[in-house]
Design a protein around this motif. Structure first.
Motif, PDB file in Angstrom:
ATOM      1  N   LEU A 176      -3.660  -1.907 -10.066  1.00 17.46           N
ATOM      2  CA  LEU A 176      -2.384  -1.730 -10.758  1.00 17.46           C
ATOM      3  C   LEU A 176      -1.511  -0.720 -10.023  1.00 17.46           C
ATOM      4  O   LEU A 176      -0.301  -0.929  -9.856  1.00 17.46           O
ATOM      5  N   GLU A 177      -2.133   0.370  -9.582  1.00 18.32           N
ATOM      6  CA  GLU A 177      -1.391   1.363  -8.797  1.00 18.32           C
ATOM      7  C   GLU A 177      -0.856   0.739  -7.515  1.00 18.32           C
ATOM      8  O   GLU A 177       0.314   0.939  -7.138  1.00 18.32           O
ATOM      9  N   SER A 178      -1.700  -0.027  -6.843  1.00 24.97           N
ATOM     10  CA  SER A 178      -1.312  -0.643  -5.571  1.00 24.97           C
ATOM     11  C   SER A 178      -0.107  -1.565  -5.730  1.00 24.97           C
ATOM     12  O   SER A 178       0.784  -1.595  -4.872  1.00 24.97           O
ATOM     13  N   ALA A 179      -0.064  -2.315  -6.825  1.00 23.41           N
ATOM     14  CA  ALA A 179       1.058  -3.229  -7.051  1.00 23.41           C
ATOM     15  C   ALA A 179       2.370  -2.465  -7.161  1.00 23.41           C
ATOM     16  O   ALA A 179       3.393  -2.861  -6.580  1.00 23.41           O
ATOM     17  N   MET A 180       2.375  -1.360  -7.901  1.00 20.51           N
ATOM     18  CA  MET A 180       3.603  -0.568  -8.040  1.00 20.51           C
ATOM     19  C   MET A 180       3.988   0.094  -6.722  1.00 20.51           C
ATOM     20  O   MET A 180       5.178   0.156  -6.368  1.00 20.51           O
ATOM     21  N   ILE A 181       3.003   0.579  -5.984  1.00 18.09           N
ATOM     22  CA  ILE A 181       3.284   1.204  -4.682  1.00 18.09           C
ATOM     23  C   ILE A 181       3.899   0.196  -3.718  1.00 18.09           C
ATOM     24  O   ILE A 181       4.860   0.500  -2.998  1.00 18.09           O
ATOM     25  N   GLU A 182       3.368  -1.019  -3.732  1.00 18.75           N
ATOM     26  CA  GLU A 182       3.896  -2.057  -2.843  1.00 18.75           C
ATOM     27  C   GLU A 182       5.338  -2.404  -3.178  1.00 18.75           C
ATOM     28  O   GLU A 182       6.182  -2.531  -2.283  1.00 18.75           O
ATOM     29  N   VAL A 183       5.633  -2.552  -4.461  1.00 22.98           N
ATOM     30  CA  VAL A 183       7.002  -2.898  -4.856  1.00 22.98           C
ATOM     31  C   VAL A 183       7.959  -1.759  -4.531  1.00 22.98           C
ATOM     32  O   VAL A 183       9.073  -1.981  -4.049  1.00 22.98           O
ATOM     33  N   ALA A 184       7.553  -0.526  -4.773  1.00 23.84           N
ATOM     34  CA  ALA A 184       8.404   0.610  -4.404  1.00 23.84           C
ATOM     35  C   ALA A 184       8.724   0.595  -2.914  1.00 23.84           C
ATOM     36  O   ALA A 184       9.858   0.877  -2.498  1.00 23.84           O
ATOM     37  N   SER A 185       7.735   0.228  -2.101  1.00 27.53           N
ATOM     38  CA  SER A 185       7.941   0.219  -0.645  1.00 27.53           C
ATOM     39  C   SER A 185       8.975  -0.812  -0.206  1.00 27.53           C
ATOM     40  O   SER A 185       9.618  -0.640   0.838  1.00 27.53           O
ATOM     41  N   LEU A 186       9.147  -1.873  -0.995  1.00 29.76           N
ATOM     42  CA  LEU A 186      10.151  -2.885  -0.660  1.00 29.76           C
ATOM     43  C   LEU A 186      11.558  -2.297  -0.649  1.00 29.76           C
ATOM     44  O   LEU A 186      12.465  -2.854  -0.025  1.00 29.76           O
ATOM     45  N   TYR A 187      11.738  -1.173  -1.338  1.00 30.32           N
ATOM     46  CA  TYR A 187      13.050  -0.533  -1.449  1.00 30.32           C
ATOM     47  C   TYR A 187      13.078   0.817  -0.732  1.00 30.32           C
ATOM     48  O   TYR A 187      13.921   1.663  -1.016  1.00 30.32           O
ATOM     49  N   GLY A 188      12.145   0.961   0.217  1.00 36.42           N
ATOM     50  CA  GLY A 188      12.140   2.158   1.043  1.00 36.42           C
ATOM     51  C   GLY A 188      11.611   3.397   0.355  1.00 36.42           C
ATOM     52  O   GLY A 188      11.834   4.517   0.844  1.00 36.42           O
ATOM     53  N   VAL A 189      10.901   3.233  -0.760  1.00 36.01           N
ATOM     54  CA  VAL A 189      10.376   4.374  -1.513  1.00 36.01           C
ATOM     55  C   VAL A 189       8.882   4.503  -1.236  1.00 36.01           C
ATOM     56  O   VAL A 189       8.112   3.568  -1.481  1.00 36.01           O
ATOM     57  N   LYS A 190       8.479   5.647  -0.726  1.00 35.57           N
ATOM     58  CA  LYS A 190       7.077   5.893  -0.421  1.00 35.57           C
ATOM     59  C   LYS A 190       6.402   6.508  -1.637  1.00 35.57           C
ATOM     60  O   LYS A 190       6.600   7.678  -1.953  1.00 35.57           O
ATOM     61  N   ALA A 191       5.597   5.709  -2.314  1.00 37.00           N
ATOM     62  CA  ALA A 191       4.891   6.160  -3.509  1.00 37.00           C
ATOM     63  C   ALA A 191       3.412   6.305  -3.197  1.00 37.00           C
ATOM     64  O   ALA A 191       2.917   5.808  -2.186  1.00 37.00           O
TER      65      ALA A 191
END
Length: 242
Positions: free
Chosen positions: A116-131
């Protein structure tokens, strides 16, 4: 992460805005149906009206305003049986409730939460956000010291419900009335606040989260069902009384 043999399908129920109590009863019904094999692995993708929820530890002290004042904020409060502490759900926050058989996809509880964490991190990365994941002490997903995604799950006999909440652009003022997830002195943030690019409609981000979950858990194809197809289930869940 390994899944079961053969090509699997994840049903994505796109429900729009759903009252928290209705979503809770719908999850209860679907977990029973999944356990009985009447439905496949699925995920509810939705948003809630302003709602505060407490986990099974009942950490009411992390609600910083009297419960009687919540109606004046336009919010409701629910006490649930999920893990985690107090959190807020509201418009422009993507909420995903996976109803999965962890045994069928070969996962334990820890790896499920990491997915679940990985899914949110991946989507954030699509918009240049390093989570990043918070780890054992600070669950959820963080951008630096600012929390962008919360996780609270319930796993019963290997079947999941509840899930994740990813802040696209909610009213962050609501978080000032709680100690979010029981972690003091840390900010809550949103994709809108952190991204340096223009965001697409919320629905696109919901879809990206669902697809990321399907990929992470190797669930194969995503079969989308919109709110018109799910209307009967939502309506019948709304009439159930505890």
């Amino acid at each position: 992460m390994s899944g079961g043999a053969g090509r699997r399908v994840l049903e994505a129920w796109k429900l729009g805005v759903v009252k928290y109590g209705d979503a809770l009863r719908l999850q209860e019904r679907l977990v029973a149906d999944r356990r009985a094999g009447r439905v496949p692995d699925l995920v509810l993708s939705l948003q809630h009206p302003p709602t505060y929820t407490l986990g099974k530890r009942r950490t009411d002290h992390n609600l910083l305003v009297p419960e009687s004042s919540l109606a004046g904020l336009g919010a409701e409060l629910y006490r649930t049986e999920r893990g985690g502490d107090v959190t807020f759900h509201g418009p422009r926050q993507a909420v995903l409730y996976p109803i999965l058989s962890l045994r069928d996809i070969g996962l334990g509880a820890r790896r499920y939460v990491e997915g679940l964490e990985s899914a949110m991190i991946e989507v954030a990365s699509l918009y240049g956000v390093k989570a990043r994941p918070g780890g054992a002490c600070e669950t959820g997903v963080w951008v630096g010291d600012r929390k962008i995604g919360a996780i609270g799950v319930r796993i019963s006999s290997g079947f999941t419900c509840h899930g994740l909440a990813f802040n696209i652009d909610p009213d962050l003022g609501y978080f000032k009335h709680i100690v979010p997830c029981g972690i003091a002195d840390k900010e809550v943030t949103s994709l809108r606040r952190e991204a340096a690019v223009e965001l697409p409609p919320d629905e696109v981000i919901h879809d990206q989260l669902v697809q990321s979950l399907a990929t992470t858990f190797r669930l194969g194809d995503v079969k989308v069902k919109d709110d018109s197809e799910c209307a009967d289930m939502i309506s019948s869940a709304a009439t159930v009384q505890h």
